[in-house]
Each structure stands twice: as C-alpha cells, then as structure tokens.
Design a protein around this motif. Structure first.
Motif, mmCIF file in Angstrom:
data_model
loop_
_atom_site.group_PDB
_atom_site.id
_atom_site.type_symbol
_atom_site.label_atom_id
_atom_site.label_comp_id
_atom_site.label_asym_id
_atom_site.label_seq_id
_atom_site.Cartn_x
_atom_site.Cartn_y
_atom_site.Cartn_z
ATOM 1 N N GLY A 100 0.809 -1.217 0.000
ATOM 2 C CA GLY A 100 0.000 0.000 0.000
ATOM 3 C C GLY A 100 0.839 1.263 0.000
ATOM 4 N N ILE A 101 1.818 1.351 0.903
ATOM 5 C CA ILE A 101 2.619 2.561 1.001
ATOM 6 C C ILE A 101 3.518 2.717 -0.220
ATOM 7 N N LYS B 247 2.439 8.012 -6.256
ATOM 8 C CA LYS B 247 1.432 9.011 -6.620
ATOM 9 C C LYS B 247 1.520 10.290 -5.783
ATOM 10 N N TYR B 248 2.064 10.169 -4.572
ATOM 11 C CA TYR B 248 2.062 11.303 -3.645
ATOM 12 C C TYR B 248 3.442 11.466 -3.010
ATOM 13 N N SER B 249 3.629 12.571 -2.333
ATOM 14 C CA SER B 249 4.860 12.773 -1.562
ATOM 15 C C SER B 249 4.878 11.773 -0.408
ATOM 16 N N ASN B 250 6.055 11.563 0.174
ATOM 17 C CA ASN B 250 6.170 10.625 1.290
ATOM 18 C C ASN B 250 5.221 10.978 2.424
ATOM 19 N N ASP C 232 2.372 12.811 2.326
ATOM 20 C CA ASP C 232 0.967 12.606 1.954
ATOM 21 C C ASP C 232 0.634 11.118 1.881
ATOM 22 N N ALA C 233 1.582 10.331 1.374
ATOM 23 C CA ALA C 233 1.353 8.879 1.292
ATOM 24 C C ALA C 233 1.195 8.279 2.682
ATOM 25 N N ASP D 29 -9.324 -1.807 3.703
ATOM 26 C CA ASP D 29 -9.353 -0.626 2.823
ATOM 27 C C ASP D 29 -8.146 -0.621 1.881
ATOM 28 N N ILE D 30 -6.971 -0.917 2.450
ATOM 29 C CA ILE D 30 -5.744 -0.929 1.642
ATOM 30 C C ILE D 30 -5.823 -2.034 0.585
ATOM 31 N N HIS D 31 -6.283 -3.205 1.019
ATOM 32 C CA HIS D 31 -6.409 -4.340 0.111
ATOM 33 C C HIS D 31 -7.326 -3.985 -1.062
#
Length: 240
Positions: free
Chosen positions: A145-146, A152-155, A157-158, A169-171
């Motif tokens: 997930g991370i 897609k995002y900065s560290n 924001d991620a 949710d992550i799955h």
C-alpha cells in the motif's frame, strides 16, 4: 566485582521450550543505505533465509520463522544452561554476523539485532506462529500500500493517507488499482520457515536380497508456507 553482575544468574524456566525472537535494529535506515527494492527486495530475503538456516543448524532449533527483518527461533534444547543474558547476547550477535557474512555489500554502519526470550509450551506454539504469520500478512498489505501511494504522492501525503486506512481498505484500494495481493509470491504474504523434513530413500539390502525403504531428515527452507494450522505443525513434528 562478580557480585555486580546482578542479572547473570537469571535463567529461563527449567524444562521449558523457548522462542527467541530477533528484530533488526533500525533496518528502515539500513534499507535506505542498501537501496533495497520496495516493497520487497529479493536479495534481502535470500540473505535472511540463509541466516535462518544458520540459526537452525547452530542452535539445533525445532523451527525458525521469518518475515520482514524479524526471526522467531523455537528451541527445545535450551543452550547455555538457560542463562538469559547468554542466550540473548550470543544469538543476537550470531544473527548479525551471519547477516553480514551472507550479504555482499558495504555497510555504512554495523547491522544489529535485538533479542527477547518467550517461554512457551506445545499448546501455545501454534497460536504464537499464527500471530506472527498474521503480522506477516499485515506487513505485506501495508508495504504494498505505502509503496504504491508513494508513486502518486509525496512521502508525507502517502503516509498520511495510509494511516487513515484499515487493512481491508488498503487491500481494496490496491485491487482497484490493478494490484491483486492474491497473486503476490507466497513468502511475501506468509513468511519463510526452516525446519526438518523427511525424504524417502530406497536402497538395496544385500543381506535380504530386496529393496528397502528408509527415511532421512534434512534441513528444508520453505518459501511456500500454508496458513499455519495444527496439522502443519504436527506433520513436521514440531508439536505432538
């Protein structure tokens, strides 16, 4: 001055099996130093599996299980007369030495492992390793997930986004973005284990003039673990 060694006589309970759990110290920094591939670095896991094999053979373990930078070592024949200081210090230092020996890299600082001892009986072995295997799955989901979010995002924001998501949710998020964790290699989901396995050997008995079957044990590194169950541990004779 010997009297100042106040912890040297501390021992594990007599006639008890123990689990020694080892964790890499600050391995998130080591991962950066070694430029490990995220979320899973194949070479790192090859090294960790060799470390587990060394531990298994050096300390006559019954079972060794690993995921991420964590290793759990099940011991029936407790070494060093059960002395806690000795067990923790020797096994942790042996693990770090084995890791360096197998890793073909220049380290910016020496890697280290911490060590803790958990007395355990046969009735609790399955529960312990199921607990750690569940953690391996959580680690797999979170790592994927991370890693995806950081594309897609900065560290920051991620990390903020993943902190607000539970495991399901992550799955689901990953599945919606084309990553099906069911297709991920088994060891990433369930970890790796080292244990003894029997192999069938057929030889010719000259005295009786016929083929004879026997079984010999060998050290086996299992990258395709099932979900842990009582049957699994009974089949490999870790629990009776």
């Amino acid at each position: 001055m010997k009297d100042f060694e106040v912890y040297s006589s501390l021992k594990v309970p007599k006639n008890s099996k123990i689990i020694v759990r080892l964790d890499g110290r600050s391995f998130h920094k080591l991962a950066r130093d070694l430029n490990l591939v995220k979320p899973y670095d194949e070479n790192f896991y090859n090294v960790i599996s060799e470390v587990c094999r060394d531990l298994f053979e050096e300390f006559s373990a019954e079972f060794v299980y690993t995921f991420s930078d964590e290793i759990s070592l099940l011991l029936d024949n407790v070494p060093f007369d059960g002395r806690v200081e000795k067990i923790n210090s020797v096994i942790a230092s042996f693990t770090a030495s084995s890791f360096v020996m197998h890793y073909d890299a220049q380290f910016k600082k020496p890697p280290a492992f911490d060590s803790r001892i958990i007395p355990i009986n046969d009735d609790d072995i399955l529960d312990y390793f199921k607990w750690r295997q569940d953690e391996s799955w959580r680690n797999c989901v979170n790592s994927h997930g991370i890693s995806y979010l950081k594309t897609k995002y900065s560290n920051k924001d991620a990390n903020d986004k993943i902190n607000g998501m539970n495991l399901s949710d992550i799955h689901e998020f990953l599945f919606e973005n084309g990553i099906n964790l069911n297709d991920v290699e088994t060891y990433k989901k369930r970890g790796i284990a080292v244990y003894r396995k029997n192999k069938k050997v057929v030889g010719f008995n000259k005295k009786e003039n016929k083929n004879q079957t026997s079984y010999r044990s060998y050290v086996y590194t299992d990258w395709e673990l099932p979900i842990f169950s009582e049957k699994f541990f009974k089949d490999i004779q870790v629990i009776k």
